[in-house]
Design a protein around this motif. Sequence first.
Motif, PDB file in Angstrom:
ATOM      1  N   SER A 168      22.502  75.067  24.004  1.00  0.00           N
ATOM      2  CA  SER A 168      21.532  74.746  22.958  1.00  0.00           C
ATOM      3  C   SER A 168      21.582  75.778  21.833  1.00  0.00           C
ATOM      4  O   SER A 168      21.537  75.434  20.648  1.00  0.00           O
ATOM      5  CB  SER A 168      20.129  74.697  23.573  1.00  0.00           C
ATOM      6  N   LEU A 169      21.707  77.030  22.224  1.00  0.00           N
ATOM      7  CA  LEU A 169      21.845  78.134  21.261  1.00  0.00           C
ATOM      8  C   LEU A 169      23.115  77.954  20.412  1.00  0.00           C
ATOM      9  O   LEU A 169      23.089  78.144  19.193  1.00  0.00           O
ATOM     10  CB  LEU A 169      21.886  79.434  22.063  1.00  0.00           C
ATOM     11  N   THR A 170      24.203  77.573  21.067  1.00  0.00           N
ATOM     12  CA  THR A 170      25.478  77.336  20.374  1.00  0.00           C
ATOM     13  C   THR A 170      25.317  76.258  19.317  1.00  0.00           C
ATOM     14  O   THR A 170      25.764  76.403  18.173  1.00  0.00           O
ATOM     15  CB  THR A 170      26.572  76.928  21.391  1.00  0.00           C
ATOM     16  N   LEU A 171      24.651  75.174  19.690  1.00  0.00           N
ATOM     17  CA  LEU A 171      24.433  74.064  18.759  1.00  0.00           C
ATOM     18  C   LEU A 171      23.541  74.498  17.594  1.00  0.00           C
ATOM     19  O   LEU A 171      23.832  74.194  16.430  1.00  0.00           O
ATOM     20  CB  LEU A 171      23.808  72.882  19.507  1.00  0.00           C
ATOM     21  N   ALA A 172      22.470  75.235  17.899  1.00  0.00           N
ATOM     22  CA  ALA A 172      21.535  75.670  16.853  1.00  0.00           C
ATOM     23  C   ALA A 172      22.214  76.576  15.828  1.00  0.00           C
ATOM     24  O   ALA A 172      22.054  76.400  14.617  1.00  0.00           O
ATOM     25  CB  ALA A 172      20.342  76.386  17.489  1.00  0.00           C
ATOM     26  N   PHE A 173      22.990  77.553  16.312  1.00  0.00           N
ATOM     27  CA  PHE A 173      23.706  78.441  15.397  1.00  0.00           C
ATOM     28  C   PHE A 173      24.752  77.660  14.587  1.00  0.00           C
ATOM     29  O   PHE A 173      24.969  77.947  13.409  1.00  0.00           O
ATOM     30  CB  PHE A 173      24.370  79.594  16.144  1.00  0.00           C
ATOM     31  N   SER A 174      25.378  76.679  15.210  1.00  0.00           N
ATOM     32  CA  SER A 174      26.403  75.899  14.489  1.00  0.00           C
ATOM     33  C   SER A 174      25.776  75.132  13.336  1.00  0.00           C
ATOM     34  O   SER A 174      26.376  74.985  12.271  1.00  0.00           O
ATOM     35  CB  SER A 174      27.130  74.943  15.443  1.00  0.00           C
ATOM     36  N   LYS A 175      24.561  74.648  13.546  1.00  0.00           N
ATOM     37  CA  LYS A 175      23.865  73.925  12.475  1.00  0.00           C
ATOM     38  C   LYS A 175      23.531  74.880  11.322  1.00  0.00           C
ATOM     39  O   LYS A 175      23.619  74.515  10.155  1.00  0.00           O
ATOM     40  CB  LYS A 175      22.580  73.283  13.002  1.00  0.00           C
ATOM     41  N   GLU A 176      23.140  76.101  11.671  1.00  0.00           N
ATOM     42  CA  GLU A 176      22.829  77.094  10.634  1.00  0.00           C
ATOM     43  C   GLU A 176      24.087  77.489   9.852  1.00  0.00           C
ATOM     44  O   GLU A 176      24.066  77.557   8.620  1.00  0.00           O
ATOM     45  CB  GLU A 176      22.204  78.344  11.252  1.00  0.00           C
ATOM     46  N   PHE A 177      25.163  77.756  10.576  1.00  0.00           N
ATOM     47  CA  PHE A 177      26.391  78.240   9.923  1.00  0.00           C
ATOM     48  C   PHE A 177      27.042  77.154   9.065  1.00  0.00           C
ATOM     49  O   PHE A 177      27.681  77.449   8.051  1.00  0.00           O
ATOM     50  CB  PHE A 177      27.405  78.725  10.965  1.00  0.00           C
ATOM     51  N   GLY A 178      26.923  75.902   9.498  1.00  0.00           N
ATOM     52  CA  GLY A 178      27.510  74.797   8.741  1.00  0.00           C
ATOM     53  C   GLY A 178      29.014  74.929   8.610  1.00  0.00           C
ATOM     54  O   GLY A 178      29.681  75.526   9.453  1.00  0.00           O
ATOM     55  N   GLU A 179      29.554  74.413   7.528  1.00  0.00           N
ATOM     56  CA  GLU A 179      31.010  74.394   7.338  1.00  0.00           C
ATOM     57  C   GLU A 179      31.536  75.729   6.802  1.00  0.00           C
ATOM     58  O   GLU A 179      32.740  75.958   6.779  1.00  0.00           O
ATOM     59  CB  GLU A 179      31.396  73.264   6.388  1.00  0.00           C
ATOM     60  N   ASN A 180      30.639  76.588   6.354  1.00  0.00           N
ATOM     61  CA  ASN A 180      31.076  77.864   5.782  1.00  0.00           C
ATOM     62  C   ASN A 180      31.369  78.932   6.823  1.00  0.00           C
ATOM     63  O   ASN A 180      31.860  80.010   6.488  1.00  0.00           O
ATOM     64  CB  ASN A 180      30.011  78.377   4.803  1.00  0.00           C
ATOM     65  N   GLY A 181      31.053  78.652   8.063  1.00  0.00           N
ATOM     66  CA  GLY A 181      31.379  79.560   9.148  1.00  0.00           C
ATOM     67  C   GLY A 181      30.333  80.625   9.371  1.00  0.00           C
ATOM     68  O   GLY A 181      29.333  80.686   8.670  1.00  0.00           O
ATOM     69  N   PRO A 182      30.547  81.445  10.382  1.00  0.00           N
ATOM     70  CA  PRO A 182      31.696  81.410  11.274  1.00  0.00           C
ATOM     71  C   PRO A 182      31.678  80.199  12.211  1.00  0.00           C
ATOM     72  O   PRO A 182      30.671  79.508  12.313  1.00  0.00           O
ATOM     73  CB  PRO A 182      31.569  82.720  12.058  1.00  0.00           C
ATOM     74  N   GLU A 183      32.793  79.979  12.864  1.00  0.00           N
ATOM     75  CA  GLU A 183      32.919  78.892  13.832  1.00  0.00           C
ATOM     76  C   GLU A 183      32.326  79.368  15.154  1.00  0.00           C
ATOM     77  O   GLU A 183      32.595  80.475  15.592  1.00  0.00           O
ATOM     78  CB  GLU A 183      34.411  78.566  13.997  1.00  0.00           C
ATOM     79  N   ILE A 184      31.494  78.543  15.767  1.00  0.00           N
ATOM     80  CA  ILE A 184      30.899  78.894  17.059  1.00  0.00           C
ATOM     81  C   ILE A 184      31.008  77.702  17.995  1.00  0.00           C
ATOM     82  O   ILE A 184      30.769  76.563  17.594  1.00  0.00           O
ATOM     83  CB  ILE A 184      29.430  79.353  16.895  1.00  0.00           C
ATOM     84  N   PHE A 185      31.419  77.956  19.234  1.00  0.00           N
ATOM     85  CA  PHE A 185      31.513  76.884  20.220  1.00  0.00           C
ATOM     86  C   PHE A 185      31.431  77.470  21.627  1.00  0.00           C
ATOM     87  O   PHE A 185      31.521  78.682  21.810  1.00  0.00           O
ATOM     88  CB  PHE A 185      32.791  76.055  20.037  1.00  0.00           C
ATOM     89  N   GLY A 186      31.241  76.602  22.604  1.00  0.00           N
ATOM     90  CA  GLY A 186      31.163  77.027  24.005  1.00  0.00           C
ATOM     91  C   GLY A 186      32.371  76.544  24.780  1.00  0.00           C
ATOM     92  O   GLY A 186      32.914  75.469  24.495  1.00  0.00           O
ATOM     93  N   VAL A 187      32.783  77.335  25.766  1.00  0.00           N
ATOM     94  CA  VAL A 187      33.920  76.955  26.620  1.00  0.00           C
ATOM     95  C   VAL A 187      33.567  77.204  28.086  1.00  0.00           C
ATOM     96  O   VAL A 187      33.034  78.263  28.429  1.00  0.00           O
ATOM     97  CB  VAL A 187      35.191  77.758  26.280  1.00  0.00           C
ATOM     98  N   THR A 188      33.844  76.228  28.930  1.00  0.00           N
ATOM     99  CA  THR A 188      33.788  76.437  30.371  1.00  0.00           C
ATOM    100  C   THR A 188      35.212  76.436  30.921  1.00  0.00           C
ATOM    101  O   THR A 188      35.974  75.497  30.665  1.00  0.00           O
ATOM    102  CB  THR A 188      32.951  75.374  31.105  1.00  0.00           C
TER     103      THR A 188
END
Length: 236
Positions: A168-188
């Motif tokens: 959820s945190l990953t998604l929230a930060f991604s919405k804030e950063f938008g297309e200008n970055g940085p890139e954020i994602f989760g990996v299992t």
Amino acid sequence: MTKYAFVTGANKGIGYEAVRQLAEKDYHVFLGARNPELGEKAIESLGLPNVSLVLVDISNAESIQEAFKQIQEVTDHLDLLINNAGIAVDFNIKPSKLKVEALRQGFDVNFFGTFQMIQSFLPLVQKAARGKIVNLTTDMASQTMFDNGEAGPLNLLGYNSSKTAVNSLTLAFSKEFGENGPEIFGVTPGFTTTDLNGNAPGGKTPAEGAEIIVDYALSETNYHGKILNKNGIIPW
């Protein structure tokens, strides 16, 4: 220009192997460890000139700030932040038997620790040409996959829900950063035999688990705001 990476919880297991793999790809890697002695042993066993020890306890805000200062003395940018450090304190404990203190402990490290790491190191990641933040998660944190039996079968309320919160945190930060970055994602990495699960047999080796993470971290494909397993994007 030198590329810099910081991997937390990296004195053993998947984190250690991720450090090694990134260093072999010419990154200068900061190996994050909570314990000085274990951190030094990890550095010594790697024996690589482009790996530096950074002491950090991600559940301690002061420790995170000290780590930030140490890295800032070396570089003004961070190309890659891998939030690998995490704990699982409720193996073999049913949700109905889980003590609230254990639940809080898991969230304190896995969720609040990851949150503080992102907030603190964001200024350095933003200064990189293509900065990335990778959060370690688990397939059991995907509510969809866990419910339909596609994920591991371990009903670990503390560990799984803290990692769902990380998603959820990953998604929230991604919405804030938008297309200008940085890139954020989760990996299992999926089931990997490490100290985290008491070295349970039958999983990937730490090197195999780390390879999945490093491959995504270095990929030219943009995975902003997604969570991934070895096969690609997985559902929330």
